[in-house]
Design a protein around this motif. Structure first.
Motif, PDB file in Angstrom:
ATOM      1  N   LYS A 162       0.810  -1.232   0.000  1.00 38.36           N
ATOM      2  CA  LYS A 162       0.000   0.000   0.000  1.00 38.36           C
ATOM      3  C   LYS A 162       0.836   1.272   0.000  1.00 38.36           C
ATOM      4  N   GLU A 163       2.091   1.152   0.489  1.00 36.73           N
ATOM      5  CA  GLU A 163       2.931   2.368   0.556  1.00 36.73           C
ATOM      6  C   GLU A 163       3.265   2.911  -0.839  1.00 36.73           C
ATOM      7  N   TYR A 164       3.177   2.019  -1.825  1.00 40.64           N
ATOM      8  CA  TYR A 164       3.455   2.478  -3.189  1.00 40.64           C
ATOM      9  C   TYR A 164       2.198   3.160  -3.730  1.00 40.64           C
ATOM     10  N   ASP A 165       1.995   4.404  -3.284  1.00 43.34           N
ATOM     11  CA  ASP A 165       0.730   5.058  -3.606  1.00 43.34           C
ATOM     12  C   ASP A 165       0.881   6.201  -4.610  1.00 43.34           C
ATOM     13  N   ASP A 166       2.072   6.337  -5.193  1.00 46.10           N
ATOM     14  CA  ASP A 166       2.155   7.317  -6.281  1.00 46.10           C
ATOM     15  C   ASP A 166       3.085   6.847  -7.402  1.00 46.10           C
ATOM     16  N   PHE A 167       3.005   7.542  -8.506  1.00 44.47           N
ATOM     17  CA  PHE A 167       3.698   7.161  -9.738  1.00 44.47           C
ATOM     18  C   PHE A 167       5.201   7.019  -9.518  1.00 44.47           C
ATOM     19  N   ASP A 168       5.804   8.038  -8.866  1.00 39.93           N
ATOM     20  CA  ASP A 168       7.260   8.040  -8.718  1.00 39.93           C
ATOM     21  C   ASP A 168       7.765   6.841  -7.917  1.00 39.93           C
ATOM     22  N   LYS A 169       7.021   6.495  -6.833  1.00 42.68           N
ATOM     23  CA  LYS A 169       7.453   5.361  -5.998  1.00 42.68           C
ATOM     24  C   LYS A 169       7.415   4.062  -6.807  1.00 42.68           C
ATOM     25  N   ILE A 170       6.351   3.883  -7.587  1.00 38.90           N
ATOM     26  CA  ILE A 170       6.215   2.645  -8.368  1.00 38.90           C
ATOM     27  C   ILE A 170       7.284   2.573  -9.464  1.00 38.90           C
ATOM     28  N   ILE A 171       7.522   3.709 -10.116  1.00 39.73           N
ATOM     29  CA  ILE A 171       8.523   3.734 -11.192  1.00 39.73           C
ATOM     30  C   ILE A 171       9.918   3.455 -10.631  1.00 39.73           C
ATOM     31  N   LYS A 172      10.167   3.990  -9.437  1.00 39.44           N
ATOM     32  CA  LYS A 172      11.468   3.768  -8.796  1.00 39.44           C
ATOM     33  C   LYS A 172      11.645   2.277  -8.477  1.00 39.44           C
ATOM     34  N   LYS A 173      10.565   1.676  -7.979  1.00 44.42           N
ATOM     35  CA  LYS A 173      10.615   0.256  -7.631  1.00 44.42           C
ATOM     36  C   LYS A 173      10.906  -0.599  -8.882  1.00 44.42           C
ATOM     37  N   LEU A 174      10.398  -0.134 -10.046  1.00 48.71           N
ATOM     38  CA  LEU A 174      10.610  -0.878 -11.292  1.00 48.71           C
ATOM     39  C   LEU A 174      11.938  -0.519 -11.966  1.00 48.71           C
ATOM     40  N   SER A 175      12.690   0.384 -11.324  1.00 47.89           N
ATOM     41  CA  SER A 175      13.975   0.870 -11.848  1.00 47.89           C
ATOM     42  C   SER A 175      13.851   1.375 -13.283  1.00 47.89           C
ATOM     43  N   LEU A 176      12.810   2.153 -13.536  1.00 45.37           N
ATOM     44  CA  LEU A 176      12.621   2.704 -14.886  1.00 45.37           C
ATOM     45  C   LEU A 176      13.005   4.177 -14.893  1.00 45.37           C
ATOM     46  N   GLN A 177      13.531   4.614 -16.022  1.00 45.17           N
ATOM     47  CA  GLN A 177      13.853   6.045 -16.196  1.00 45.17           C
ATOM     48  C   GLN A 177      12.678   6.661 -16.933  1.00 45.17           C
ATOM     49  N   LEU A 178      11.664   7.043 -16.205  1.00 45.76           N
ATOM     50  CA  LEU A 178      10.448   7.497 -16.864  1.00 45.76           C
ATOM     51  C   LEU A 178       9.798   8.611 -16.050  1.00 45.76           C
ATOM     52  N   GLU A 179       9.461   9.697 -16.759  1.00 49.70           N
ATOM     53  CA  GLU A 179       8.814  10.837 -16.095  1.00 49.70           C
ATOM     54  C   GLU A 179       7.319  10.804 -16.378  1.00 49.70           C
ATOM     55  N   PHE A 180       6.535  11.264 -15.401  1.00 50.83           N
ATOM     56  CA  PHE A 180       5.081  11.295 -15.549  1.00 50.83           C
ATOM     57  C   PHE A 180       4.668  12.119 -16.781  1.00 50.83           C
ATOM     58  N   ASP A 181       5.271  13.315 -16.903  1.00 57.04           N
ATOM     59  CA  ASP A 181       4.897  14.221 -18.004  1.00 57.04           C
ATOM     60  C   ASP A 181       5.276  13.664 -19.368  1.00 57.04           C
ATOM     61  N   GLN A 182       6.310  12.839 -19.354  1.00 56.17           N
ATOM     62  CA  GLN A 182       6.763  12.207 -20.595  1.00 56.17           C
ATOM     63  C   GLN A 182       5.628  11.365 -21.208  1.00 56.17           C
ATOM     64  N   ILE A 183       4.837  10.714 -20.321  1.00 53.42           N
ATOM     65  CA  ILE A 183       3.718   9.894 -20.805  1.00 53.42           C
ATOM     66  C   ILE A 183       2.490  10.775 -21.047  1.00 53.42           C
ATOM     67  N   MET A 184       2.261  11.686 -20.073  1.00 54.50           N
ATOM     68  CA  MET A 184       1.052  12.527 -20.129  1.00 54.50           C
ATOM     69  C   MET A 184       1.004  13.339 -21.421  1.00 54.50           C
ATOM     70  N   TYR A 185       2.160  13.797 -21.873  1.00 54.41           N
ATOM     71  CA  TYR A 185       2.169  14.643 -23.066  1.00 54.41           C
ATOM     72  C   TYR A 185       2.865  13.978 -24.248  1.00 54.41           C
ATOM     73  N   LEU A 186       2.527  12.689 -24.407  1.00 55.23           N
ATOM     74  CA  LEU A 186       3.073  11.934 -25.537  1.00 55.23           C
ATOM     75  C   LEU A 186       2.531  12.471 -26.850  1.00 55.23           C
ATOM     76  N   PRO A 187       3.360  12.525 -27.891  1.00 56.53           N
ATOM     77  CA  PRO A 187       2.809  12.987 -29.176  1.00 56.53           C
ATOM     78  C   PRO A 187       1.721  12.019 -29.636  1.00 56.53           C
ATOM     79  N   ASN A 188       0.631  12.522 -30.163  1.00 56.79           N
ATOM     80  CA  ASN A 188      -0.513  11.751 -30.686  1.00 56.79           C
ATOM     81  C   ASN A 188      -1.214  10.899 -29.618  1.00 56.79           C
ATOM     82  N   TYR A 189      -0.992  11.201 -28.343  1.00 56.25           N
ATOM     83  CA  TYR A 189      -1.624  10.472 -27.225  1.00 56.25           C
ATOM     84  C   TYR A 189      -1.415   8.964 -27.346  1.00 56.25           C
TER      85      TYR A 189
END
Ligand SMILES: Nc1ncnc2c1ncn2[C@@H]1O[C@H](COP(=O)(O)OP(=O)(O)OP(=O)(O)O)[C@@H](O)[C@H]1O
Ligand SMILES: [Mg+2]
Length: 458
Positions: A162-189
């Motif tokens: 339950k502690e993994y309650d936001d995007f950054d915590k989950i992404i960190k756990k998955l060891s991914l280099q990914l920003e929220f805005d990078q997905i939110m504002y993807l070209p052509n959605y």
């Protein structure tokens, strides 16, 4: 509502005073009230009577208006508190058409809200059930990156709490280099996909931004799909193609080399016959391999037609033992068949013979010279069984798990040298399954191997 009631009371009070005042004025005109002394006893009594009558009338009137309004207010409050809506009784207290109409409109409005609410709730619970039952994990993030929904599969697949309650915590756990805005504002959605390995599972992660009707960013949906099995199958397919090519290439290279040498004119008769023997041997090997592959492909496309009959398994085991005695004697093995209980089975006789021959020939191949190979036939739990035991080199626990896979060989070089293609046990398993039987294998390195096959009696 309270304000309206207060205002109605105020208006009625003013009306009472006004009517009393007008009545006094009128009575004075009719000289029923004497003007020279308003405070005469008679006048006071008349005034009091007028006031009382007007007050009673006003209060009756106010009750007739206020009472249903009060009831309506109470009803609204109980609806707000989440209680069931009940408007039928409201109308009984009321004598005014307008208030009746108001109650009618209110009832209709509440019925519509109730229906919409019901639809919305059932839709919501349906969606929740679907999400919970899905094998795929689903996480919804709001624009503020908070987890607004996460299903059981996502928790299990990602191994999060339950502690993994936001995007950054989950992404960190998955060891991914990914920003929220990078997905939110993807070209052509469009969406972004990643592959990660968690707890030995290969997971496909799909991130999709979602928007309102007016294209206002609402958040991100993350889908977690377990693709371990399809990756494994894909690898197996690649491995299979590589194996077939390799298995065919080896004898072909020999055939090519020997035949090219034979084309030379300076060869002796003995050399020619030796080369021809090798070519023949390699061609036979290729022939066996292609025959095995064709047989497996028949199983894959369910084209194998079983000619099932009832026959004696004990007799068949004895026949195979006799047939195999010669090749066993080449390695000084002793092969014996012991029938514990003579039994019949209902299966395809030729295929079952192929199964027993295959297993016994493995025992002969993979047992050092002078070994013991035993065949037992009997019955267990309304089924017939045949057990083949050798005291050969055995198979390790790790290899046992993959032993029925196509081309799987413990020692590739040794098997190939013995003319093996690594398809024998894969075919055995397909035949046993196709005849409604079961195959089990136990083995210990340097102690030996035991294979038990059960087959239906009828
Ligand atoms: N009785 C046994 N004792 C030890 N190892 C065995 C035994 N039976 C099978 N194996 C191992 O399992 C592997 C797979 O057996 P399988 O019968 O499928 O192939 P193969 O004997 O190599 O070739 P093929 O049967 O196609 O000619 C063998 O290569 C061998 O390493
Ligand atoms: Mg074999």
């Amino acid at each position: 509502m309270k304000e309206t009631i207060k205002r109605t009371i105020l208006l009625l009070s003013i009306a009472t005073i006004l009517i009393t005042y007008l009545s006094v004025f009128y009575l004075m005109k009719l000289e029923i009230i004497l003007t020279d002394n308003l405070f005469q006893i008679n006048n006071i009594i008349i005034l009091l009577i007028i006031f009382a009558v007007v007050l009673t009338l006003a209060s009756v009137l106010s009750k007739m208006i206020i009472f249903p309004l009060k009831k309506l207010e109470k009803n609204m409050k109980s609806v707000i508190d989440g209680k069931a809506l009940e408007t039928k009784h409201l109308k009984g207290y009321n004598k005014f058409k307008e208030i009746d109409e108001l109650i009618d409109i209110y009832s209709t409005m509440m019925e519509v809200i109730k229906k919409n609410n019901f639809d919305l709730n059932s839709q919501k619970s349906k969606t929740e059930i679907i999400l919970e039952q899905m094998a795929d994990g689903v996480i919804a993030f709001s624009v503020t990156k908070d987890v607004v929904h996460i299903n059981k599969s996502a928790i299990n697949l990602l191994g999060i709490s339950k502690e993994y309650d936001d995007f950054d915590k989950i992404i960190k756990k998955l060891s991914l280099q990914l920003e929220f805005d990078q997905i939110m504002y993807l070209p052509n959605y469009k969406n972004i996909e990643y592959k990660v390995i968690i707890n030995e599972n290969v997971l496909n992660l799909i991130f999709v931004p979602f928007f309102s009707d007016k294209l206002i960013p609402m958040g991100i949906i993350m889908v977690v799909r377990n693709v371990t099995e399809s990756v494994r199958l894909d690898n197996m397919r690649k491995e299979f193609v590589a194996n077939v090519s390799h298995e065919l290439k080896t004898p072909l290279t020999s055939i090519k080399g020997y035949s090219e040498t034979m084309m030379r004119v300076d060869l002796t008769g003995a050399e020619i016959s030796e080369f021809a023997r090798v070519i023949n041997q390699e061609a036979n090997r290729m022939d066996r391999l292609v025959a095995d592959l064709l047989q497996l492909s028949k199983f894959d496309y369910s084209k194998a037609s079983w000619k099932k009959t009832t026959f004696s398994l004990s007799d068949l085991a004895n026949t195979v033992t006799e047939k195999m005695k010669y090749s066993a004697s080449q390695k000084e093995h002793i092969v014996k068949c012991e029938v514990i209980v003579p039994t019949k089975v209902y299966a395809d006789k030729d295929s079952i013979e192929q199964v027993i021959m295959n297993i016994v020939s493995n025992s002969i191949k993979y047992t050092p010279d002078g070994g013991n190979i035993m065949l037992y036939v009997g019955t267990v739990n309304n089924s017939a069984y045949i057990k083949i035991i050798d005291n050969g080199m055995g198979i390790s626990e790790k290899d046992l798990q993959r032993i029925f896979e196509r081309f799987y060989r413990v020692d590739k070089a040794r098997s190939r040298q013995m003319g093996g293609t690594g398809l024998g046990l894969a075919i055995v398993k397909e035949i046993v399954d196709g005849n409604g039987g079961n195959i089990d294998i136990k083995s210990e390195i340097d102690k030996g191997t035991e294979i038990i096959i059960t087959l239906p009696v009828k």
